[in-house]
Design a protein around this motif. Structure first.
Motif, PDB file in Angstrom:
ATOM      1  N   CYS A   3     -41.748   9.798   5.518  1.00  0.00           N
ATOM      2  CA  CYS A   3     -42.044   8.423   5.648  1.00  0.00           C
ATOM      3  C   CYS A   3     -43.524   8.464   5.281  1.00  0.00           C
ATOM      4  N   CYS A   6     -44.103   5.389   7.838  1.00  0.00           N
ATOM      5  CA  CYS A   6     -44.108   5.414  10.003  1.00  0.00           C
ATOM      6  C   CYS A   6     -44.109   6.803   9.769  1.00  0.00           C
ATOM      7  N   HIS A   8     -41.790   8.929   9.774  1.00  0.00           N
ATOM      8  CA  HIS A   8     -40.370   9.252   9.951  1.00  0.00           C
ATOM      9  C   HIS A   8     -40.430  11.168   8.789  1.00  0.00           C
ATOM     10  N   CYS A  31     -36.466   5.220   3.816  1.00  0.00           N
ATOM     11  CA  CYS A  31     -36.746   6.112   5.238  1.00  0.00           C
ATOM     12  C   CYS A  31     -35.640   4.991   6.042  1.00  0.00           C
ATOM     13  N   CYS A  34     -37.928   3.108   9.660  1.00  0.00           N
ATOM     14  CA  CYS A  34     -38.713   1.766   8.947  1.00  0.00           C
ATOM     15  C   CYS A  34     -37.395   1.068   7.938  1.00  0.00           C
TER      16      CYS A  34
HETATM   17 ZN   LIG Z   1     -40.433   4.911   7.864  1.00  0.00          ZN
END
Ligand SMILES: [Zn+2]
Length: 205
Positions: A3, A6, A8, A31, A34
């Motif tokens: 992502c 963030c 991720h 994502c 988030c």
């Molecule tokens: Zn994210």
């Protein structure tokens, strides 16, 4: 795919769309951490391997600029050139190989260029294929004439009048066609010349 917001480590595809010309896919992703969404674009990679061994991404613009000079003064439009570049790309992608030799790119140009304009074709071919003498032009023109005769014979059979002009104005071996951006810098050493063949000189026995 990470992502971008963030970082991720994972994301979920929520939508996929192929572009109109079929060469790219846009994916809308979300994502799971988030919940934010982002888009990725997927394109099959196509690189051109130059004589130097360096690679660069295939570019239609380069095809157009490489052919444009050979088309100077000829009835060839910007649309014609764009279409030619598209055909070249389709041919190269059709090989299924992600890396194409610069020489293959030139080959893929010759066919559609010949259909587009015979004079531009001869100019381009003379540079690309290292025409060295009138005999080379002669051979190329003979082949063009043979094809044209065939076309005209077919046209005559089907009752149309053909009407193609003669190819007498076809040759312009004045160097004007020396216009490809991928023009070989290291010209092919065909006959050894002065014998100073450098570090590539074959040493046998
Ligand atoms: Zn994210």
């Amino acid at each position: 795919m990470h992502c971008p917001f963030c970082r991720h480590a994972d994301s979920r595809v929520v939508d996929s769309r192929t572009s109109d010309d079929g060469t790219t896919i846009r994916r809308r992703r979300q994502c799971p951490a988030c919940q934010r969404r982002f888009t990725t674009i997927e394109t099959a990679s196509l690189s051109v391997v130059k004589r130097s061994g360096a690679t660069e991404p295939f570019s239609r613009e380069k095809i157009v600029s490489g052919v444009r000079k050979a088309c100077q003064g000829r009835p060839v439009s910007a649309d014609d050139l764009a279409l030619l570049a598209q055909k070249v790309e389709e041919t190269l992608r059709g090989t299924g190989s992600p890396e194409i030799d610069a020489y293959e790119v030139g080959l893929a140009i010759l066919g559609p260029l010949r259909e587009l304009d015979e004079v531009a074709y001869l100019r381009f071919a003379s540079v690309y294929q290292d025409f060295e003498s009138l005999a080379d032009f002669d051979a190329a023109i003979t082949s063009l004439r043979a094809e044209r005769a065939e076309r005209e014979a077919r046209a005559a059979e089907s009752g149309t009048d053909g009407g193609a002009r003669a190819a007498e104005d076809a040759v312009a071996p004045d160097g004007d066609g020396a216009g490809t951006s991928e023009q070989p810098a290291d010209a092919v050493d065909t006959d050894g010349g002065t014998g100073a063949a450098g570090d590539e000189a074959p040493v046998r026995g």
